[in-house]
Design a protein around this motif. Structure first.
Motif, PDB file in Angstrom:
ATOM      1  N   UNK A  74      33.545  59.644  58.356  1.00  0.00           N
ATOM      2  CA  UNK A  74      32.782  59.174  57.206  1.00  0.00           C
ATOM      3  C   UNK A  74      33.374  59.780  55.940  1.00  0.00           C
ATOM      4  N   UNK A  75      33.403  58.998  54.883  1.00  0.00           N
ATOM      5  CA  UNK A  75      33.788  59.497  53.573  1.00  0.00           C
ATOM      6  C   UNK A  75      32.621  59.386  52.614  1.00  0.00           C
ATOM      7  N   UNK A  76      32.499  60.360  51.719  1.00  0.00           N
ATOM      8  CA  UNK A  76      31.402  60.393  50.747  1.00  0.00           C
ATOM      9  C   UNK A  76      31.993  60.546  49.357  1.00  0.00           C
ATOM     10  N   UNK A  77      31.467  59.788  48.402  1.00  0.00           N
ATOM     11  CA  UNK A  77      31.911  59.917  47.016  1.00  0.00           C
ATOM     12  C   UNK A  77      30.693  59.986  46.104  1.00  0.00           C
ATOM     13  N   UNK A  78      30.770  60.876  45.116  1.00  0.00           N
ATOM     14  CA  UNK A  78      29.680  61.045  44.160  1.00  0.00           C
ATOM     15  C   UNK A  78      30.156  60.709  42.755  1.00  0.00           C
ATOM     16  N   UNK A  79      29.209  60.372  41.894  1.00  0.00           N
ATOM     17  CA  UNK A  79      29.548  60.277  40.478  1.00  0.00           C
ATOM     18  C   UNK A  79      29.464  61.684  39.869  1.00  0.00           C
ATOM     19  N   UNK A  80      29.682  61.777  38.566  1.00  0.00           N
ATOM     20  CA  UNK A  80      29.849  63.084  37.922  1.00  0.00           C
ATOM     21  C   UNK A  80      28.658  64.011  38.133  1.00  0.00           C
ATOM     22  N   UNK A  81      27.438  63.480  37.978  1.00  0.00           N
ATOM     23  CA  UNK A  81      26.249  64.337  38.041  1.00  0.00           C
ATOM     24  C   UNK A  81      25.452  64.154  39.327  1.00  0.00           C
ATOM     25  N   UNK A  82      26.008  63.423  40.282  1.00  0.00           N
ATOM     26  CA  UNK A  82      25.495  63.304  41.653  1.00  0.00           C
ATOM     27  C   UNK A  82      24.156  62.583  41.741  1.00  0.00           C
ATOM     28  N   UNK A  83      23.834  61.761  40.760  1.00  0.00           N
ATOM     29  CA  UNK A  83      22.656  60.917  40.941  1.00  0.00           C
ATOM     30  C   UNK A  83      23.039  59.571  41.558  1.00  0.00           C
ATOM     31  N   UNK A  84      24.348  59.335  41.737  1.00  0.00           N
ATOM     32  CA  UNK A  84      24.829  58.138  42.430  1.00  0.00           C
ATOM     33  C   UNK A  84      25.810  58.531  43.525  1.00  0.00           C
ATOM     34  N   UNK A  85      25.913  57.684  44.519  1.00  0.00           N
ATOM     35  CA  UNK A  85      26.822  57.966  45.624  1.00  0.00           C
ATOM     36  C   UNK A  85      27.340  56.666  46.218  1.00  0.00           C
ATOM     37  N   UNK A  86      28.377  56.812  47.015  1.00  0.00           N
ATOM     38  CA  UNK A  86      28.916  55.723  47.814  1.00  0.00           C
ATOM     39  C   UNK A  86      29.526  56.346  49.052  1.00  0.00           C
ATOM     40  N   UNK A  87      29.991  55.522  49.960  1.00  0.00           N
ATOM     41  CA  UNK A  87      30.553  56.042  51.198  1.00  0.00           C
ATOM     42  C   UNK A  87      31.643  55.108  51.701  1.00  0.00           C
ATOM     43  N   UNK A  88      32.366  55.587  52.715  1.00  0.00           N
ATOM     44  CA  UNK A  88      33.400  54.797  53.386  1.00  0.00           C
ATOM     45  C   UNK A  88      33.241  55.037  54.879  1.00  0.00           C
ATOM     46  N   UNK A  89      33.236  53.967  55.687  1.00  0.00           N
ATOM     47  CA  UNK A  89      33.077  54.160  57.126  1.00  0.00           C
ATOM     48  C   UNK A  89      34.403  54.548  57.778  1.00  0.00           C
ATOM     49  N   UNK A  90      34.379  54.820  59.056  1.00  0.00           N
ATOM     50  CA  UNK A  90      35.555  55.340  59.761  1.00  0.00           C
ATOM     51  C   UNK A  90      36.704  54.338  59.799  1.00  0.00           C
ATOM     52  N   UNK A  91      36.410  53.075  59.521  1.00  0.00           N
ATOM     53  CA  UNK A  91      37.440  52.049  59.494  1.00  0.00           C
ATOM     54  C   UNK A  91      38.072  51.886  58.112  1.00  0.00           C
ATOM     55  N   UNK A  92      37.626  52.707  57.162  1.00  0.00           N
ATOM     56  CA  UNK A  92      38.144  52.604  55.802  1.00  0.00           C
ATOM     57  C   UNK A  92      37.492  51.526  54.976  1.00  0.00           C
ATOM     58  N   UNK A  93      36.347  51.037  55.416  1.00  0.00           N
ATOM     59  CA  UNK A  93      35.647  49.981  54.682  1.00  0.00           C
ATOM     60  C   UNK A  93      34.598  50.601  53.766  1.00  0.00           C
TER      61      UNK A  93
END
Length: 505
Positions: A258-277
């Protein structure tokens, strides 16, 4: 009245230019301007709480912006001049943590201020305000700026009441506790999983050492964790393709689960599954809806106005929930969900495609880290049961063949009424256009459903929340469908002299 302060209002926040370095952007968020805002917040808070300013405790934190220390010092001086009893400096913090400073028993501040301008360029900064009741509304910000205007500028103030606090340690510990309890697999429910984080050099780097590692995850390959307000690698924004490409690469290169990405102040997020999607935008809402509807069957999911047709099918037909497509703006979707609950229409999730999201169980706080915590609980459970990753939860989500956003700039100074006139004319255009029909139950702009003969999709034309722009979103279920719809939209929009219409076809 001096308009200097009022020009800084950005909906329910204050935002401005704090540093030089961008051509055409004059600095307007100076210490001289910020001090009266800190002073005014203390005055507003005293009235809100019904007690003297001298009894107030206020906490202040910031993200990784280059201007953070300068702005923070000015806020401290304003609050000190007001006469508050205690001023807490939480240092590098996330926006959700600053709200929790008003809630945690060992902090319980009367109010808090987060210094951030989210994903905006390095020269910007701003202020978000919280009480235990949540973030402030537009009217509250106007009242604070009115007091700041009436107060006017004042000289530097000697600081005597500021003390350091370790708020982020407490906030991270609360996430760890929630994940352990929710996963139900002991202290290290993420053992055996490789999870990488991209913090974009914002405030989210803490998540690796203070959340994932204590839970047993292998975080090898996490990147851009060090705070750097020049954002040397990419803008911290889960909506930006460059940012998503960075976390996708990290997942693929490290063979992460799993991949996790945050915006600057961490009130938003996104992710990436194991397949890179990517798990962002509609797919992120679909995943969160799947998790929430398992816990609260039939609940209403409130989203913004640009969600896909496939998401509505997923929430209502696949999961048995109710999809309430509302307006853009994270405060809009949150307040609508709160309103529905007040009318006994249970709503446990409010989300924007931007990655903003709030849950009823978490004070309806706009909190990217808490959403990721919910996903990690499910990740741990699926892993323990040998059922794969969270991507399996959104297998089969219908996704559009094409989707596109265009932005038509309004060039007249009185852009609000002009935008209204364009939308009114568009309503008539839709009524006369073969194969086009106004979409029912629409709450923002003009939403049109287009049948298979005319593009097989939908279009939404609306006014921007703050800018002289008419955003146009188009989605189609067939290749070439967006171009068909866009051609008719361009023909319509091009007849207005005060619209700068982009080339769409």
């Amino acid at each position: 009245m001096d308009q200097t302060w009022f020009k800084l209002q950005n909906g329910s926040d204050v935002r401005g230019v704090a540093l030089e370095g961008v051509e055409g952007e004059a600095v307007n968020l100076t210490p001289e301007i910020v001090r009266p805002i800190g002073y005014a917040f203390a005055q507003w808070l005293a009235e809100k709480k019904g007690k003297p300013v001298s009894e107030l405790k206020i906490a202040v934190g910031h993200d990784s912006r280059l201007s953070a220390e300068m702005v923070k010092t000015a806020v401290f001086q304003g609050v000190e001049k007001a006469g508050c009893s205690e001023i807490a400096d939480s240092g590098l913090s996330s926006t959700p943590a600053m709200f929790m400073a008003t809630v945690f028993d060992n902090h319980a501040y009367d109010g808090s201020i987060m210094l951030t301008a989210s994903h905006l360029p390095f020269n910007r900064n701003g202020l978000k305000f919280f009480t235990r009741d949540g973030g402030l509304e537009k009217a509250d910000i106007k009242a604070i700026l009115t007091t700041a205007t009436e107060t006017g500028t004042f000289d530097e103030v000697e600081l005597s009441k500021v003390r350091k606090i370790e708020l982020m340690d407490d906030y991270a510990a609360s996430l760890v506790s929630n994940i352990r309890k929710g996963a139900g697999q002991g202290d290290t429910p993420l053992a055996g999983l490789k999870i990488v984080v991209d913090a974009g050099n914002g405030a989210g780097g803490y998540f690796v050492d203070k959340v994932l590692k204590p839970l047993g995850a292998d975080t090898t390959g996490s990147q851009f964790l060090d705070p750097d307000g020049s954002f040397p690698n990419h803008i911290p924004n889960p909506e930006e393709p460059e940012a998503m490409d960075a976390i996708i690469s990290a997942v693929e290169n490290n063979k992460a689960d799993l991949g996790i990405i945050f915006d600057t102040d961490v009130d938003r997020a996104g992710a990436v599954d194991k397949n890179g999607k990517p798990i962002n935008r509609n797919r992120f809402i679909a995943l969160m809806s799947t998790i929430v509807l398992e816990e609260h069957p039939g609940t209403v999911i409130v989203t913004d106005s640009v969600t896909s047709t496939g998401l509505k099918y997923w929430i209502e037909e696949k999961l048995g929930g109710v999809h309430h497509r509302f307006k853009r703006g994270y405060k809009n979707v949150i307040n609508e969900s709160i309103r529905l609950n007040g009318e006994d229409r249970e709503s446990w999730l409010a989300m924007e495609t931007s990655g903003h999201g709030a849950l009823k169980e978490n004070y309806f706080l706009d909190d990217g880290a808490y959403q990721i915590a919910k996903i990690l609980i499910k990740t741990a459970q699926l892993h323990g049961e040998g059922k794969g990753g969270v991507d399996t939860l959104v297998d089969g989500l219908p996704e559009p063949a094409e989707a596109k956003e265009y932005r038509a700039k309004i060039t007249t100074e009185d852009f609000g009424p002009y935008g209204d006139d364009v939308l009114k004319a568009f309503e008539q255009f839709v009524a006369d256009e073969p194969g086009w029909n106004a979409t029912p139950n629409n709450f923002e702009g003009v939403h049109v459903t287009v049948d298979a003969s005319a593009g097989n999709g939908w279009a939404l034309l609306r006014k921007s929340l703050h800018d002289p722009v008419l955003p146009l979103n188009i989605e189609s279920e067939e290749a070439g469908g967006v171009a068909k719809i866009a051609a008719r939209m361009q023909a319509f929009l091009s007849q207005f002299d005060s619209l700068d219409v982009p080339e769409m076809v």
